[in-house]
Design an enzyme around this catalytic site. Structure first.
Site, PDB file in Angstrom:
ATOM      1  N   ASP A 523       0.763  -1.249   0.000  1.00  0.00           N
ATOM      2  CA  ASP A 523       0.000   0.000   0.000  1.00  0.00           C
ATOM      3  C   ASP A 523       0.800   1.311   0.000  1.00  0.00           C
ATOM      4  O   ASP A 523       1.133   1.824  -1.046  1.00  0.00           O
ATOM      5  CB  ASP A 523      -0.994  -0.019   1.169  1.00  0.00           C
ATOM      6  CG  ASP A 523      -2.012  -1.136   1.038  1.00  0.00           C
ATOM      7  OD1 ASP A 523      -1.737  -2.084   0.290  1.00  0.00           O
ATOM      8  OD2 ASP A 523      -3.081  -1.067   1.664  1.00  0.00           O
ATOM      9  N   GLU A 757      -3.397  -7.765  12.856  1.00  0.00           N
ATOM     10  CA  GLU A 757      -2.996  -7.487  11.470  1.00  0.00           C
ATOM     11  C   GLU A 757      -1.523  -7.074  11.387  1.00  0.00           C
ATOM     12  O   GLU A 757      -0.794  -7.459  10.478  1.00  0.00           O
ATOM     13  CB  GLU A 757      -3.878  -6.377  10.903  1.00  0.00           C
ATOM     14  CG  GLU A 757      -3.621  -6.049   9.449  1.00  0.00           C
ATOM     15  CD  GLU A 757      -4.510  -4.903   8.950  1.00  0.00           C
ATOM     16  OE1 GLU A 757      -5.086  -4.185   9.789  1.00  0.00           O
ATOM     17  OE2 GLU A 757      -4.608  -4.728   7.724  1.00  0.00           O
TER      18      GLU A 757
END
Ligand code: 6A9
Length: 787
Positions: A523, A757
């Site tokens: 990202d 995460e």
């Protein structure tokens, strides 16, 4: 006319599936061909539920709520972080026929267990057992309502059978693939063998316009008029499902879909208690007995023992001296990965440059694990390759089926949509701007990592039966792998020979400190400040090196022409070429190259009318990027995960002097080393922990991610075990990094109840979505030293 025809045929390409025979036969998931995998917990997005691996499956599930509390009417159903549960997840799950989950709500814990039993022609029977216990900290024993439901999805029908006025004792039904079936709801007891408990019953029988509406239907039907008056207790009013009126408006809108049946059985009872639900297939006529009560207890006991034995023989954690608490954690990580597998069916929304508007991809199934049951309960292409590294050690068959499903989604161009948002349930969790998938966008081809693992298994134990089915599997996969590889090799080619470039970077450059590259999976990891066709990306170069090597191997095994792949692989593996394209002498590290300047920052700017928005009377302030020095073609010189790729994917020769620099960066606390794992971006990098926009917190700019750390430990293990000048150093770092990772992920799990995460690089704390037993569960392989 011809031009028009061309346009429309080009526009159709994106939604035209690849013509080669599918890897999976149309009936491969059917109860005839695959009865053991027909029913499953293939609804990872709900706390507890099952469905079959079929397009319009009958679904079953559980909702619950606490009565007589501030939290009155707080209904639990789909996994939501906003529920603030203290933790939940599978503690044991074999991926096929049995599982034990614990759900820690605020004042009580629900244990949800299931066992399947084969028989008949439709995937057999199953039983659920729900056990509720209050926490020792709870002031009084809470009264809980469990709502067991079953719903059809367009096809099939359900009949409710009511006894004693309000108690739904069973549901019978029929559907195309299940034939006739019966679901029986047991009465609550204080525990097995104990006598019954005071309980109140309610039910709802209605129609639903779609599975994404079930929670709302139940909520809208709740009524507070029912009395709970146990023999020795006070009389109180509780919430229960009552009647649900479909409004005319809804009726018109959903006319076509409204034939779906929805039946809810509500039991309201005080903890502690235990309840069983039994599903019986009508075609299973010779069952010896019902799998309930003590029979069920015995069966569960047997399954648990078998699970423990299989876990130890697969991962050997006891033999390695891990504590029983650490082993319990590892079992939970694996189990939640397996219990997080879903079977989705539907259509992606996609777009190519030839489509004026987004269009629907052909309908299809996807059997896949998911990164996070709460936040991302759907398939992600590059996450899946990592998931399968773990799953393939447990059950090769699962991995083969998953890879096959993903490759069967490929279109005629060789493109596979990166994020699979296939049905209304999945779409209901995704903001609309993220739904459309674009066909110029890639995502790392990590399924080649999973294939590499399968090839190694084949190599190590060719006599195993799973290996014998491997060749036919590869043969069917192969034409699809070829076009997939070709798609990467052509559409993601870089500006120089043998270089590669991610397409689909953020376009509106000035809104971002550094335009994101979502396609790379990393990202907001810093890339060239000004996206352009001049870029080349070192991580993609390395993925292609890996992919070409696996392609060559598969081709060789199948006796197919393999020279093209071998040549590509040889070229890309040439460390001189790699150095030439990507080694930055300034940074002493591998780097992307492109149109770049470091002199950027976000500045407040007053704007009057943002284009395309309603007129503002007053200026608004927003952050925009200011560029103090013009970009030029140069190395990007960010130090972090991307710089490590030639090492991570083991493309460097063991005697490459670059390894020395890499090991130095890895072990330097000013750069990548932390006591909890390797951080994504060097502590000394200018963009370290910098926001990308007002609303975009740093993501891959510092935090510790377990997938990349897994690759790092694996690489250290590799370079630490083969001859070379850096062998000793790598071996030492291997031990340290492995220990840090295991200790921290475990510690955070014990403290918070979740696997996360990512992990904070200064405190080690888990952050981002949770539970995230996607690639973070690779900790199990790190513990087992299975690479
Ligand atoms: C946003 C918001 C409820 C981001 O694990 C899945 C992906 C990874 O593939 C990627 O590498 N995650 C990582 O950078 C999560 C992405 C979620 C995008 C969807 C929608 C949902 O709101």
């Amino acid at each position: 006319f011809y031009a028009l025809y061309m346009r429309s045929s080009l526009a159709r390409r994106v939604v035209t599936l690849h013509p080669s025979p599918r890897v999976l036969d149309a009936n491969s998931s059917s109860p005839d061909v695959s009865p053991e995998r027909y029913w499953g917990t293939y609804r990872p997005q709900v706390y507890f539920g099952m469905k079959t691996r079929s397009p319009r499956s009958v679904v079953t599930g559980l909702m619950w709520m606490r009565q007589f509390a501030e939290m009155d009417g707080n209904l639990r159903h789909t996994c939501e972080q906003g529920d603030h549960l203290l933790g939940y997840g599978w503690l044991m799950h074999d991926g096929v026929s049995f599982g034990v989950q614990e759900v820690h709500d605020r004042e009580f814990t629900l244990t949800t267990e299931f066992v399947k039993r084969m028989g008949g022609d439709h995937g057999g029977d199953w039983t659920w057992r729900i056990t509720a216990k209050q926490h020792s900290t709870a002031s009084s024993a809470p009264v809980i309502s469990l709502m067991f439901y079953t719903a059809t999805d367009v096809q099939g029908s359900l009949q409710a059978h009511v006894e004693e006025k309000h108690r739904l004792s069973s549901v019978t039904g029929t559907s195309e693939e299940l034939g006739n079936f019966k679901i029986t709801f047991g009465k609550p007891t204080a525990g097995e063998g104990a006598s019954g408990k005071y309980a109140r019953y309610n039910y709802l029988q209605t129609k639903s316009p779609g599975l994404d509406q079930l929670t709302d239907i139940v909520k809208n039907s709740l009524n507070h008029k029912f009395e709970f008056s146990p023999p020795k207790g006070e009389k109180r009013f509780y919430f229960a499902v009552d009647s649900y009126k479909v409004t005319n408006h809804q009726n018109q809108q959903n006319d076509l879909k409204m034939e779906s049946d929805f039946v809810v059985h509500q039991v309201t009872v005080q903890t502690p208690f235990q309840i069983e639900v039994l599903f019986e297939s009508g075609s299973f006529w010779d069952r010896p007995n019902q799998l309930v009560g003590s029979m069920l207890t015995d069966e569960l006991e047997k399954r648990k023992v078998a699970f423990d034995e299989r876990f130890e023989s697969t991962f050997g954690l006891q033999a390695k001296g891990f504590t029983s608490s650490q082993i319990k954690f590892a079992k939970a990580a694996l189990s939640n990965m397996l219990g997080g597998m879903g079977y989705f069916f539907g259509q992606s929304v996609v777009q190519s440059v030839y489509n004026e508007h987004p269009v629907l991809y052909p309908e299809g199934p996807l059997f896949t694990a998911v990164p996070s049951r709460s936040f991302f309960p759907r398939g992600f292409l590059w996450d899946e390759g990592f998931h399968q590294l773990l799953i393939s050690k447990w059950d090769t068959q699962l991995t083969k089926e998953v890879i096959a499903h993903w490759l069967d989604l490929i279109n005629i161009e060789g493109w596979i949509p990166r994020e699979q948002i296939l049905d209304d349930e999945a779409r209901s969790k995704v903001p609309s701007e993220f739904i459309v998938q674009h066909n110029e966008n890639a995502n790392p081809p990590t399924l080649f990592l999973a294939l590499q693992e399968l090839l190694e298994q084949l190599d190590a134990q060719p006599e195993l039966s799973s290996s014998q089915t491997m060749i036919p599997f590869l043969r069917r996969l192969y034409p699809r792998l070829q076009v997939w590889f070709e798609w990467f090799n052509t559409t993601q080619a870089g500006p120089m020979a043998n270089s590669y470039r991610w397409r689909g970077r953020d376009k509106d450059t000035n809104l971002f400190l550094n335009p994101k590259t979502l396609t790379s999976g990393l990202d907001d990891y810093p890339r060239a400040s000004h996206p352009s066709a001049d870029e080349r990306h070192v991580d993609l170069y390395c993925w292609m090196t890996l992919a070409s090597g696996i392609m060559a191997n598969v081709a060789r095994i199948l006796g197919e022409p393999h020279l093209v792949y071998e040549n590509t692989h040889r070229t890309l593996s040439n460390n001189d070429l790699l150095n030439k394209l990507h080694w930055s002498e300034n940074l002493h590290a591998f780097s992307d190259y492109g149109n770049h300047t470091q002199a950027v920052s976000l500045q407040q700017e007053k704007v009057f009318v943002p284009p395309g928005q309603p007129r503002h009377q007053y200026p608004v302030t927003r952050l925009v990027r200011s560029v103090r020095k013009a970009p030029k073609l140069q190395y990007v010189n960010a130090l972090g995960y991307v710089s490590l790729f030639p090492f991570l994917l083991q493309i460097l020769k063991p005697d490459s002097p670059k390894i020395e620099h890499i090991l130095r960066d890895i072990q330097d606390p000013e750069r990548l080393w932390t006591p909890y794992g390797l951080r994504s971006l060097s502590h000394s990098d200018p963009l370290y922990m910098k926001r990308n926009t007002e609303h975009d917190a740093p993501y891959w700019r510092g935090p510790i991610w377990i997938n990349i750390n897994y690759l790092a430990v694996r690489a250290l293990h590799h370079y630490g075990s083969i001859e070379g000048p850096y062998k000793k150093k790598a071996a030492t770092l291997y031990q340290d990094l492995r220990t840090n990772l295991i200790n921290n992920v475990y510690k955070q799990y014990m403290e918070t109840g979740y696997i996360w995460e990512q992990y904070n690089d200064s405190t080690g704390r888990g952050q981002g979505s949770h539970p995230f037993t996607g690639w973070s569960a690779l900790t199990v392989l790190i513990m087992a030293e299975e690479y």
